[in-house]
Design a protein around this motif. Sequence first.
Motif, mmCIF file in Angstrom:
data_model
loop_
_atom_site.group_PDB
_atom_site.id
_atom_site.type_symbol
_atom_site.label_atom_id
_atom_site.label_comp_id
_atom_site.label_asym_id
_atom_site.label_seq_id
_atom_site.Cartn_x
_atom_site.Cartn_y
_atom_site.Cartn_z
ATOM 1 N N LYS A 1 0.848 -1.195 0.000
ATOM 2 C CA LYS A 1 0.000 0.000 0.000
ATOM 3 C C LYS A 1 0.877 1.237 0.000
ATOM 4 O O LYS A 1 1.990 1.223 0.508
ATOM 5 C CB LYS A 1 -0.888 0.021 1.245
ATOM 6 N N LEU A 2 0.321 2.281 -0.539
ATOM 7 C CA LEU A 2 0.964 3.576 -0.506
ATOM 8 C C LEU A 2 0.208 4.404 0.519
ATOM 9 O O LEU A 2 -1.018 4.449 0.498
ATOM 10 C CB LEU A 2 0.893 4.240 -1.887
ATOM 11 N N VAL A 3 0.951 5.024 1.440
ATOM 12 C CA VAL A 3 0.325 5.840 2.480
ATOM 13 C C VAL A 3 0.715 7.292 2.235
ATOM 14 O O VAL A 3 1.902 7.630 2.209
ATOM 15 C CB VAL A 3 0.769 5.389 3.893
ATOM 16 N N GLY A 4 -0.282 8.133 2.037
ATOM 17 C CA GLY A 4 -0.042 9.547 1.801
ATOM 18 C C GLY A 4 0.311 10.277 3.089
ATOM 19 O O GLY A 4 0.152 9.743 4.190
ATOM 20 N N ALA A 5 0.778 11.489 2.956
ATOM 21 C CA ALA A 5 1.150 12.308 4.112
ATOM 22 C C ALA A 5 -0.040 12.526 5.045
ATOM 23 O O ALA A 5 0.138 12.678 6.257
ATOM 24 C CB ALA A 5 1.710 13.653 3.645
ATOM 25 N N ASN A 6 -1.253 12.500 4.496
ATOM 26 C CA ASN A 6 -2.452 12.704 5.319
ATOM 27 C C ASN A 6 -2.979 11.393 5.903
ATOM 28 O O ASN A 6 -4.043 11.368 6.507
ATOM 29 C CB ASN A 6 -3.544 13.399 4.493
ATOM 30 N N GLY A 7 -2.260 10.287 5.694
ATOM 31 C CA GLY A 7 -2.675 8.995 6.232
ATOM 32 C C GLY A 7 -3.557 8.190 5.299
ATOM 33 O O GLY A 7 -3.889 7.042 5.576
ATOM 34 N N GLU A 8 -3.932 8.778 4.183
ATOM 35 C CA GLU A 8 -4.763 8.058 3.216
ATOM 36 C C GLU A 8 -3.965 6.888 2.637
ATOM 37 O O GLU A 8 -2.804 7.028 2.282
ATOM 38 C CB GLU A 8 -5.174 9.008 2.090
ATOM 39 N N GLU A 9 -4.602 5.716 2.559
ATOM 40 C CA GLU A 9 -3.948 4.516 2.045
ATOM 41 C C GLU A 9 -4.603 4.076 0.747
ATOM 42 O O GLU A 9 -5.815 4.175 0.602
ATOM 43 C CB GLU A 9 -4.073 3.355 3.038
ATOM 44 N N ILE A 10 -3.785 3.579 -0.159
ATOM 45 C CA ILE A 10 -4.300 3.000 -1.398
ATOM 46 C C ILE A 10 -3.446 1.771 -1.717
ATOM 47 O O ILE A 10 -2.218 1.802 -1.566
ATOM 48 C CB ILE A 10 -4.288 4.006 -2.567
#
Length: 153
Positions: free
Chosen positions: A40-49
Amino acid sequence: MKTIMSGQNLPVESVMAQEQEASSIRQIERILKLEGSQPKLVGANGEEITIPDSVYQVLRQVVHAMALGQAISIVPQERELTTQQAADFLNVSRPYLIKLLEQGEIPYIKVGAHRRVRFEDLKKYKEQRDQKRSQILQQLIEMSEEAGLYEDE
């Protein structure tokens, strides 16, 4: 660092890992090799994809090459290369590439007075060339073994 231009005139640069990044790259490679993991990729805002499989495969190849200290360039498949770019990709001289084109070994098109080579055709030629080299090397090894030039230790 070598820069080539993409079809949309965006530069495609070769990237090489810095020495201080080696440890992090090895750690990323180790994580990417884990079987059954769902990357998964985790964005700086905690959003995961979840990383799509096609992107995951490219990421594994890129990280592995960087861990080996190789430079990386990403080239879109539909791209047409100049003869110099094609020669650089094959690691041959431009005159040698021109000879391959004129002998019909690699398809090309003419744009005005200039030759262009599709990346897909170039990649196909390289894979076939590498496969032939491997077969010849294997034959040489077998001949050497039969002649008794190799001894088991």
